[in-house]
Design a protein around this motif. Structure first.
Motif, PDB file in Angstrom:
ATOM      1  N   ILE A  12      27.243  18.390  20.543  1.00  0.00           N
ATOM      2  CA  ILE A  12      25.904  18.941  20.677  1.00  0.00           C
ATOM      3  C   ILE A  12      25.713  19.430  22.103  1.00  0.00           C
ATOM      4  CG2 ILE A  12      23.434  18.446  20.478  1.00  0.00           C
ATOM      5  CD1 ILE A  12      24.235  16.098  18.595  1.00  0.00           C
ATOM      6  N   GLN A  13      25.183  20.622  22.239  1.00  0.00           N
ATOM      7  CA  GLN A  13      24.906  21.138  23.571  1.00  0.00           C
ATOM      8  C   GLN A  13      23.591  20.527  24.057  1.00  0.00           C
ATOM      9  OE1 GLN A  13      25.214  25.350  23.952  1.00  0.00           O
ATOM     10  NE2 GLN A  13      24.997  25.286  26.158  1.00  0.00           N
ATOM     11  N   ALA A  14      23.713  19.297  24.511  1.00  0.00           N
ATOM     12  CA  ALA A  14      22.585  18.522  25.037  1.00  0.00           C
ATOM     13  C   ALA A  14      23.171  17.322  25.764  1.00  0.00           C
ATOM     14  CB  ALA A  14      21.672  18.055  23.908  1.00  0.00           C
ATOM     15  N   ASP A  15      22.429  16.787  26.709  1.00  0.00           N
ATOM     16  CA  ASP A  15      22.956  15.604  27.382  1.00  0.00           C
ATOM     17  C   ASP A  15      22.678  14.357  26.532  1.00  0.00           C
ATOM     18  OD1 ASP A  15      20.387  14.458  28.063  1.00  0.00           O
ATOM     19  OD2 ASP A  15      20.259  15.865  29.717  1.00  0.00           O
ATOM     20  N   PRO A  16      23.393  13.261  26.789  1.00  0.00           N
ATOM     21  CA  PRO A  16      23.237  12.056  25.971  1.00  0.00           C
ATOM     22  C   PRO A  16      21.806  11.529  25.894  1.00  0.00           C
ATOM     23  CG  PRO A  16      25.264  11.902  27.207  1.00  0.00           C
ATOM     24  CD  PRO A  16      24.530  13.134  27.717  1.00  0.00           C
ATOM     25  N   SER A  17      21.022  11.692  26.965  1.00  0.00           N
ATOM     26  CA  SER A  17      19.645  11.192  26.908  1.00  0.00           C
ATOM     27  C   SER A  17      18.812  11.973  25.898  1.00  0.00           C
ATOM     28  CB  SER A  17      18.984  11.233  28.289  1.00  0.00           C
ATOM     29  OG  SER A  17      18.864  12.561  28.740  1.00  0.00           O
ATOM     30  N   ARG A  18      19.072  13.237  25.757  1.00  0.00           N
ATOM     31  CA  ARG A  18      18.343  14.069  24.778  1.00  0.00           C
ATOM     32  C   ARG A  18      18.771  13.705  23.352  1.00  0.00           C
ATOM     33  NH1 ARG A  18      13.758  16.671  24.323  1.00  0.00           N
ATOM     34  NH2 ARG A  18      13.932  18.785  23.561  1.00  0.00           N
ATOM     35  N   PRO A 111      29.136  11.519  26.799  1.00  0.00           N
ATOM     36  CA  PRO A 111      29.053  12.796  27.499  1.00  0.00           C
ATOM     37  C   PRO A 111      30.408  13.495  27.437  1.00  0.00           C
ATOM     38  CG  PRO A 111      29.156  10.987  29.076  1.00  0.00           C
ATOM     39  CD  PRO A 111      29.100  10.375  27.701  1.00  0.00           C
ATOM     40  N   VAL A 112      30.377  14.807  27.332  1.00  0.00           N
ATOM     41  CA  VAL A 112      31.582  15.633  27.363  1.00  0.00           C
ATOM     42  C   VAL A 112      31.312  16.712  28.400  1.00  0.00           C
ATOM     43  CG1 VAL A 112      33.131  17.130  26.054  1.00  0.00           C
ATOM     44  CG2 VAL A 112      32.025  15.183  24.915  1.00  0.00           C
ATOM     45  N   GLY A 113      31.847  16.517  29.593  1.00  0.00           N
ATOM     46  CA  GLY A 113      31.542  17.444  30.675  1.00  0.00           C
ATOM     47  C   GLY A 113      30.079  17.340  31.062  1.00  0.00           C
ATOM     48  N   ASP A 114      29.560  18.447  31.581  1.00  0.00           N
ATOM     49  CA  ASP A 114      28.174  18.448  32.073  1.00  0.00           C
ATOM     50  C   ASP A 114      27.159  18.916  31.047  1.00  0.00           C
ATOM     51  OD1 ASP A 114      29.052  17.597  34.555  1.00  0.00           O
ATOM     52  OD2 ASP A 114      29.266  19.656  35.314  1.00  0.00           O
ATOM     53  N   THR A 115      27.605  19.556  29.957  1.00  0.00           N
ATOM     54  CA  THR A 115      26.634  20.200  29.075  1.00  0.00           C
ATOM     55  C   THR A 115      26.723  19.790  27.615  1.00  0.00           C
ATOM     56  OG1 THR A 115      28.104  22.078  28.698  1.00  0.00           O
ATOM     57  CG2 THR A 115      26.541  22.265  30.543  1.00  0.00           C
ATOM     58  N   LEU A 116      27.656  18.910  27.269  1.00  0.00           N
ATOM     59  CA  LEU A 116      27.819  18.527  25.868  1.00  0.00           C
ATOM     60  C   LEU A 116      27.751  17.023  25.688  1.00  0.00           C
ATOM     61  CD1 LEU A 116      30.890  20.677  24.736  1.00  0.00           C
ATOM     62  CD2 LEU A 116      28.484  21.095  24.211  1.00  0.00           C
ATOM     63  N   ALA A 117      27.407  16.634  24.472  1.00  0.00           N
ATOM     64  CA  ALA A 117      27.493  15.238  24.056  1.00  0.00           C
ATOM     65  C   ALA A 117      28.258  15.191  22.747  1.00  0.00           C
ATOM     66  CB  ALA A 117      26.101  14.651  23.872  1.00  0.00           C
ATOM     67  N   ARG A 118      29.101  14.179  22.620  1.00  0.00           N
ATOM     68  CA  ARG A 118      29.790  13.934  21.350  1.00  0.00           C
ATOM     69  C   ARG A 118      29.025  12.801  20.668  1.00  0.00           C
ATOM     70  NH1 ARG A 118      35.040  13.876  22.606  1.00  0.00           N
ATOM     71  NH2 ARG A 118      34.788  11.925  23.718  1.00  0.00           N
ATOM     72  N   LEU A 119      28.557  13.074  19.450  1.00  0.00           N
ATOM     73  CA  LEU A 119      27.848  12.081  18.651  1.00  0.00           C
ATOM     74  C   LEU A 119      28.735  11.715  17.473  1.00  0.00           C
ATOM     75  CD1 LEU A 119      25.347  10.421  17.824  1.00  0.00           C
ATOM     76  CD2 LEU A 119      24.521  12.467  16.624  1.00  0.00           C
ATOM     77  N   THR A 120      29.059  10.449  17.359  1.00  0.00           N
ATOM     78  CA  THR A 120      29.809   9.958  16.212  1.00  0.00           C
ATOM     79  C   THR A 120      28.887   9.054  15.410  1.00  0.00           C
ATOM     80  OG1 THR A 120      31.891  10.069  17.417  1.00  0.00           O
ATOM     81  CG2 THR A 120      31.850   8.679  15.445  1.00  0.00           C
ATOM     82  N   VAL A 121      28.724   9.387  14.149  1.00  0.00           N
ATOM     83  CA  VAL A 121      27.913   8.611  13.220  1.00  0.00           C
ATOM     84  C   VAL A 121      28.882   7.869  12.305  1.00  0.00           C
ATOM     85  CG1 VAL A 121      26.172   8.699  11.389  1.00  0.00           C
ATOM     86  CG2 VAL A 121      26.120  10.391  13.245  1.00  0.00           C
ATOM     87  N   ARG A 122      28.733   6.560  12.220  1.00  0.00           N
ATOM     88  CA  ARG A 122      29.550   5.776  11.299  1.00  0.00           C
ATOM     89  C   ARG A 122      28.603   4.986  10.410  1.00  0.00           C
ATOM     90  NH1 ARG A 122      34.504   4.267   9.945  1.00  0.00           N
ATOM     91  NH2 ARG A 122      34.888   2.117   9.334  1.00  0.00           N
ATOM     92  N   HIS A 123      28.688   5.227   9.120  1.00  0.00           N
ATOM     93  CA  HIS A 123      27.877   4.518   8.123  1.00  0.00           C
ATOM     94  C   HIS A 123      28.871   3.738   7.283  1.00  0.00           C
ATOM     95  CE1 HIS A 123      24.159   4.870   5.274  1.00  0.00           C
ATOM     96  NE2 HIS A 123      24.638   3.635   5.321  1.00  0.00           N
ATOM     97  N   GLU A 124      28.784   2.411   7.300  1.00  0.00           N
ATOM     98  CA  GLU A 124      29.821   1.593   6.681  1.00  0.00           C
ATOM     99  C   GLU A 124      29.251   0.443   5.863  1.00  0.00           C
ATOM    100  OE1 GLU A 124      32.137  -0.366   9.825  1.00  0.00           O
ATOM    101  OE2 GLU A 124      30.403  -0.026  11.123  1.00  0.00           O
ATOM    102  N   GLY A 125      30.150  -0.148   5.087  1.00  0.00           N
ATOM    103  CA  GLY A 125      29.783  -1.292   4.265  1.00  0.00           C
ATOM    104  C   GLY A 125      29.416  -0.924   2.837  1.00  0.00           C
TER     105      GLY A 125
END
Length: 177
Positions: A12-18, A111-125
């Motif tokens: 996502i082109q957003a920082d982790p706080s966003r 965070p991925v560099g200065d302008t991206l965030a990697r979001l991993t969603v894990r839904h389990e069970g």
């Protein structure tokens, strides 16, 4: 996706706080998901899910992990008759969902560099091959895409037309998006 877990990663082109705001603040979740959470995001705190006028509470519906801007985990919600009526789910399907074990959702934000965030969603069970994993397996890509689109453009994806409930509920879509 395995037979008992869904893992979905997006950039996502957003920082982790966003991204964190989008996951935790009702003003955001209502826009891309159509629901909001009432909680203080403290580990062990109860979570109230509010969706289409239905408030869902349960002592087992709690925050499991919370590291702001990095990690969030909680138990998936309780399938009440009121929730089912609000989102257009039949009592038969609701009862089927209720028989499956409670699941867990975890979000990891990096965070991925200065302008991206990697979001991993894990839904389990999930029950392997169960109804809920089929529903959520179709819903998470749309939900995550709508979150990404909202953060990058200021508007979520349009809500898709609801799918008719099939006779075999294995193929049914899920609530929200």
């Amino acid at each position: 996706m395995s037979d008992s877990a869904i893992t979905y990663t997006l950039y996502i082109q957003a920082d982790p706080s966003r991204v964190w705001q989008a996951l935790t603040e009702p003003a955001f979740t209502r826009r891309y998901w159509g629901l909001s959470f009432e909680t203080d995001w403290t580990v062990g705190s109860a979570m109230v899910w509010e969706e289409r006028g239905a408030r869902t509470t349960d002592p087992a519906q709690v925050v499991l992990a919370c590291v702001p801007h990095r990690l969030l985990a909680y138990t998936w919600h309780t399938f009440t008759p009121r929730w089912a009526a609000a989102v257009g789910i039949s009592e038969e399907l609701r009862a089927e969902l209720e028989r499956e074990p409670r699941t867990k959702v975890t979000y990891e934000i990096e965070p991925v560099g200065d302008t991206l965030a990697r979001l991993t969603v894990r839904h389990e069970g999930f029950t392997p091959g169960g109804t809920l994993i089929g529903m959520c397996g179709r819903a998470w890509p749309m939900l995550a895409s709508s979150l990404k689109t909202l953060l990058e453009t200021g508007a979520p994806l349009p809500e898709p037309e609801p799918e008719p409930e099939p006779e075999n509920t294995q193929g049914h879509g899920t609530h929200g998006r």
